[in-house]
Scaffold this motif. Structure first.
Motif, PDB file in Angstrom:
ATOM      1  N   ASN A  99      43.486  30.428  20.306  1.00 35.63           N
ATOM      2  CA  ASN A  99      42.902  31.532  21.044  1.00 35.63           C
ATOM      3  C   ASN A  99      42.600  31.087  22.471  1.00 35.63           C
ATOM      4  O   ASN A  99      42.072  30.000  22.683  1.00 35.63           O
ATOM      5  CB  ASN A  99      41.584  31.981  20.405  1.00 35.63           C
ATOM      6  CG  ASN A  99      41.815  32.962  19.276  1.00 35.63           C
ATOM      7  OD1 ASN A  99      42.927  33.428  19.065  1.00 35.63           O
ATOM      8  ND2 ASN A  99      40.763  33.267  18.547  1.00 35.63           N
ATOM      9  N   LEU A 100      42.930  31.964  23.410  1.00 37.12           N
ATOM     10  CA  LEU A 100      42.540  31.728  24.791  1.00 37.12           C
ATOM     11  C   LEU A 100      41.513  32.794  25.147  1.00 37.12           C
ATOM     12  O   LEU A 100      41.768  33.981  24.944  1.00 37.12           O
ATOM     13  CB  LEU A 100      43.764  31.843  25.710  1.00 37.12           C
ATOM     14  CG  LEU A 100      43.476  31.780  27.214  1.00 37.12           C
ATOM     15  CD1 LEU A 100      42.927  30.424  27.608  1.00 37.12           C
ATOM     16  CD2 LEU A 100      44.755  32.069  28.005  1.00 37.12           C
ATOM     17  N   PHE A 101      40.351  32.378  25.582  1.00 40.11           N
ATOM     18  CA  PHE A 101      39.385  33.384  26.016  1.00 40.11           C
ATOM     19  C   PHE A 101      38.634  32.911  27.242  1.00 40.11           C
ATOM     20  O   PHE A 101      38.696  31.736  27.608  1.00 40.11           O
ATOM     21  CB  PHE A 101      38.438  33.779  24.874  1.00 40.11           C
ATOM     22  CG  PHE A 101      37.383  32.758  24.535  1.00 40.11           C
ATOM     23  CD1 PHE A 101      37.691  31.619  23.821  1.00 40.11           C
ATOM     24  CD2 PHE A 101      36.057  32.952  24.937  1.00 40.11           C
ATOM     25  CE1 PHE A 101      36.715  30.687  23.508  1.00 40.11           C
ATOM     26  CE2 PHE A 101      35.084  32.023  24.625  1.00 40.11           C
ATOM     27  CZ  PHE A 101      35.409  30.888  23.897  1.00 40.11           C
ATOM     28  N   SER A 102      37.961  33.872  27.896  1.00 41.60           N
ATOM     29  CA  SER A 102      37.264  33.498  29.121  1.00 41.60           C
ATOM     30  C   SER A 102      35.815  33.934  29.061  1.00 41.60           C
ATOM     31  O   SER A 102      35.487  34.931  28.433  1.00 41.60           O
ATOM     32  CB  SER A 102      37.955  34.134  30.323  1.00 41.60           C
ATOM     33  OG  SER A 102      37.893  35.531  30.224  1.00 41.60           O
ATOM     34  N   VAL A 103      34.943  33.152  29.687  1.00 39.51           N
ATOM     35  CA  VAL A 103      33.531  33.537  29.809  1.00 39.51           C
ATOM     36  C   VAL A 103      33.088  33.256  31.248  1.00 39.51           C
ATOM     37  O   VAL A 103      33.608  32.365  31.896  1.00 39.51           O
ATOM     38  CB  VAL A 103      32.609  32.731  28.862  1.00 39.51           C
ATOM     39  CG1 VAL A 103      32.815  33.110  27.432  1.00 39.51           C
ATOM     40  CG2 VAL A 103      32.754  31.246  29.060  1.00 39.51           C
ATOM     41  N   ASP A 120      30.769  30.483  37.536  1.00 40.54           N
ATOM     42  CA  ASP A 120      32.061  29.938  37.129  1.00 40.54           C
ATOM     43  C   ASP A 120      32.649  30.783  35.991  1.00 40.54           C
ATOM     44  O   ASP A 120      31.934  31.178  35.068  1.00 40.54           O
ATOM     45  CB  ASP A 120      31.899  28.504  36.587  1.00 40.54           C
ATOM     46  CG  ASP A 120      31.762  27.486  37.699  1.00 40.54           C
ATOM     47  OD1 ASP A 120      31.876  27.876  38.879  1.00 40.54           O
ATOM     48  OD2 ASP A 120      31.529  26.305  37.372  1.00 40.54           O
ATOM     49  N   LYS A 121      33.936  31.006  36.092  1.00 41.27           N
ATOM     50  CA  LYS A 121      34.623  31.663  34.976  1.00 41.27           C
ATOM     51  C   LYS A 121      35.451  30.592  34.276  1.00 41.27           C
ATOM     52  O   LYS A 121      36.248  29.907  34.934  1.00 41.27           O
ATOM     53  CB  LYS A 121      35.522  32.771  35.512  1.00 41.27           C
ATOM     54  CG  LYS A 121      36.201  33.593  34.433  1.00 41.27           C
ATOM     55  CD  LYS A 121      37.085  34.656  35.098  1.00 41.27           C
ATOM     56  CE  LYS A 121      37.487  35.733  34.113  1.00 41.27           C
ATOM     57  NZ  LYS A 121      38.361  36.736  34.789  1.00 41.27           N
ATOM     58  N   LEU A 122      35.198  30.413  32.989  1.00 41.21           N
ATOM     59  CA  LEU A 122      35.896  29.362  32.254  1.00 41.21           C
ATOM     60  C   LEU A 122      36.995  29.968  31.390  1.00 41.21           C
ATOM     61  O   LEU A 122      36.764  30.965  30.693  1.00 41.21           O
ATOM     62  CB  LEU A 122      34.927  28.606  31.331  1.00 41.21           C
ATOM     63  CG  LEU A 122      33.585  28.153  31.916  1.00 41.21           C
ATOM     64  CD1 LEU A 122      32.779  27.429  30.844  1.00 41.21           C
ATOM     65  CD2 LEU A 122      33.811  27.256  33.118  1.00 41.21           C
ATOM     66  N   TYR A 123      38.170  29.381  31.448  1.00 39.17           N
ATOM     67  CA  TYR A 123      39.227  29.749  30.501  1.00 39.17           C
ATOM     68  C   TYR A 123      39.272  28.667  29.429  1.00 39.17           C
ATOM     69  O   TYR A 123      39.451  27.491  29.740  1.00 39.17           O
ATOM     70  CB  TYR A 123      40.579  29.872  31.202  1.00 39.17           C
ATOM     71  CG  TYR A 123      40.729  31.215  31.875  1.00 39.17           C
ATOM     72  CD1 TYR A 123      41.138  32.334  31.156  1.00 39.17           C
ATOM     73  CD2 TYR A 123      40.414  31.361  33.228  1.00 39.17           C
ATOM     74  CE1 TYR A 123      41.236  33.574  31.760  1.00 39.17           C
ATOM     75  CE2 TYR A 123      40.510  32.604  33.845  1.00 39.17           C
ATOM     76  CZ  TYR A 123      40.928  33.708  33.105  1.00 39.17           C
ATOM     77  OH  TYR A 123      41.032  34.928  33.703  1.00 39.17           O
ATOM     78  N   ILE A 124      39.046  29.071  28.189  1.00 44.22           N
ATOM     79  CA  ILE A 124      38.883  28.089  27.118  1.00 44.22           C
ATOM     80  C   ILE A 124      39.949  28.284  26.047  1.00 44.22           C
ATOM     81  O   ILE A 124      40.192  29.412  25.589  1.00 44.22           O
ATOM     82  CB  ILE A 124      37.466  28.215  26.497  1.00 44.22           C
ATOM     83  CG1 ILE A 124      36.414  27.976  27.593  1.00 44.22           C
ATOM     84  CG2 ILE A 124      37.279  27.255  25.322  1.00 44.22           C
ATOM     85  CD1 ILE A 124      34.999  28.281  27.183  1.00 44.22           C
ATOM     86  N   LEU A 125      40.569  27.203  25.658  1.00 43.45           N
ATOM     87  CA  LEU A 125      41.519  27.227  24.536  1.00 43.45           C
ATOM     88  C   LEU A 125      40.816  26.673  23.309  1.00 43.45           C
ATOM     89  O   LEU A 125      40.195  25.609  23.376  1.00 43.45           O
ATOM     90  CB  LEU A 125      42.718  26.327  24.839  1.00 43.45           C
ATOM     91  CG  LEU A 125      43.820  26.893  25.722  1.00 43.45           C
ATOM     92  CD1 LEU A 125      44.704  25.761  26.224  1.00 43.45           C
ATOM     93  CD2 LEU A 125      44.651  27.925  24.965  1.00 43.45           C
ATOM     94  N   THR A 126      40.901  27.403  22.204  1.00 41.84           N
ATOM     95  CA  THR A 126      40.242  26.918  20.984  1.00 41.84           C
ATOM     96  C   THR A 126      40.966  27.401  19.741  1.00 41.84           C
ATOM     97  O   THR A 126      41.825  28.290  19.821  1.00 41.84           O
ATOM     98  CB  THR A 126      38.753  27.337  20.972  1.00 41.84           C
ATOM     99  OG1 THR A 126      38.098  26.700  19.885  1.00 41.84           O
ATOM    100  CG2 THR A 126      38.589  28.841  20.817  1.00 41.84           C
ATOM    101  N   ALA A 127      40.616  26.828  18.605  1.00 43.48           N
ATOM    102  CA  ALA A 127      41.185  27.278  17.341  1.00 43.48           C
ATOM    103  C   ALA A 127      40.539  28.611  16.959  1.00 43.48           C
ATOM    104  O   ALA A 127      39.382  28.849  17.298  1.00 43.48           O
ATOM    105  CB  ALA A 127      40.925  26.236  16.252  1.00 43.48           C
ATOM    106  N   PRO A 128      41.285  29.489  16.268  1.00 45.74           N
ATOM    107  CA  PRO A 128      40.705  30.787  15.899  1.00 45.74           C
ATOM    108  C   PRO A 128      39.446  30.608  15.049  1.00 45.74           C
ATOM    109  O   PRO A 128      39.352  29.672  14.261  1.00 45.74           O
ATOM    110  CB  PRO A 128      41.798  31.482  15.097  1.00 45.74           C
ATOM    111  CG  PRO A 128      42.944  30.578  15.048  1.00 45.74           C
ATOM    112  CD  PRO A 128      42.646  29.323  15.762  1.00 45.74           C
TER     113      PRO A 128
END
Lengths: 143, 219
Positions: free
Chosen positions: B148-152, B199-207
């Motif tokens: 999953n790629l998501f941003s915060v 800051d806007k972070l783009y994070i890659l993680t496992a579902p």
């Protein structure tokens, strides 16, 4: 038999629930009966001394208000098998009420409670047994 | 897998499409006759008309041996009965249901239903998680949902503000892939980069780990 004032909580004030409520009150129990429809309480006699509460009992908070935590006897007597199954299991497994009855039209529901200390009341099975007994009495010897 | 879908309405359509695409064998049981007719006209799968809280309906549908049963009735007590029949009488190892009353999630699990989902519950949980983190923009599933790629966007109150990335404890299989600074600058971070407000972070993680990542950012 009932030296101490025991308490009973009944959900569903239909014919079965209503009659059980009256019976238990006459036998000296402290009775609380709950029904969604306040009109349902009309079938109780005027002398009935139990507590009447409006609600469906599906919400645990309602059951707690109705005193499930201290009940000695719990009876799920609504007209809906699934609901009675849920209510009886909440009473038995979550609140550990010592004696729990549940009314089921569909006798298959017994399979869901057979390993639990829940006593099923099966109006249909009872009526059928009654019929079979009469039938055998009347015609049984002809075979 | 053989999956039984009992009850439900709109969600059922979506679920059927989705599960069929993934090659599962399906059996559908639904009490609404018209809906059953519609389903069997559109899909090539066994559809049984009947009330799934009835033992004989489940029996007729031949659900013995199925791997999963999903119960989607609008009445919580029906879902409990269906899942309990499935487990006890038809030996289906995995049962899943939805509940309307969020309090029933824990209750139903205690009463033996494998997985209980409450949409209200999930929304509430999401809102609590997102409370200190301003915008949970979007989640993009990649590689058949294996990543999953998501941003915060960091609001400024999070304890991770002002820290090196190396000081943060993120869950496994997680990486902050990119930081967009408040001024628009793009940084592919290293361990010594420091997080700041905006800051806007783009994070890659496992579902399924998104909650853990958000928690790590807050703690």
């Amino acid at each position: 038999m009932f030296e101490k004032k025991r308490s009973a909580l009944i959900i569903g004030c239909g014919r079965l629930g209503g009659h059980i409520a009256e019976y238990l009150a006459e036998h000296g129990l402290r009775v609380t009966i709950m029904d969604e429809d306040p009109e349902a309480f009309r079938r109780l006699s005027e002398s009935f001394g139990g507590l009447l509460l409006q609600g469906n009992g599906i919400d645990e908070a309602q059951l707690v208000r109705a005193g499930i935590e201290n009940a000695d006897l719990f009876i799920a007597a609504t007209g809906d098998d699934s609901r009675n199954n849920l209510l009886a299991q909440i009473a038995c497994r979550i609140y550990e009420v010592p004696t729990v009855f549940a009314r089921f039209d569909d006798a298959n529901f017994e399979k869901l409670v057979e390993d639990l200390p829940i006593r099923g009341i099966f109006p249909f099975t009872l009526s059928l047994a009654e019929f079979e007994k009469d039938f055998e009495f009347l015609f049984g010897e002809e075979d | 897998m053989h999956i039984v879908i009992a009850g439900g309405y709109e969600q059922t359509d979506f679920l059927i499409e989705n599960l069929k695409e993934n090659g599962h064998k399906l059996t559908v049981i639904n009490a609404h006759k018209e809906y059953c007719e519609k389903l069997s006209a559109h899909h090539d799968l066994p559809v049984f008309h009947g009330d799934p809280t009835r033992f004989y309906v489940l029996n007729e549908a031949g659900i013995e041996g199925a791997d999963v049963l999903v119960s989607l009735s609008e009445r919580d007590e029906n879902n409990l009965a269906v899942c309990q029949f499935a487990k006890k009488c038809f030996h289906i190892p995995h049962t899943v249901c939805t509940v309307r009353n969020p309090k029933n999630v824990q209750l139903f699990q205690e009463l033996g239903v494998g997985h209980v989902l409450s949409s209200t519950h999930m929304v509430a949980k999401f809102l609590t998680e997102a409370a200190t983190i301003q915008d949970l923009v979007e989640t993009l599933p990649l590689e058949d949902n294996r990543v999953n790629l998501f941003s915060v966007v960091l609001k400024g109150e999070e304890p991770c503000i002002g820290r090196n990335l190396i000081q943060m404890t993120l869950p496994g299989n997680t990486i902050i892939g990119c930081i967009i600074r408040a001024n628009g600058a793009m940084v592919v971070p290293s361990g010594t980069d420091v997080l700041s407000a905006g800051d806007k972070l783009y994070i890659l993680t496992a579902p399924g780990q998104q909650d853990l990542v958000l928690k790590a950012l807050k703690e």
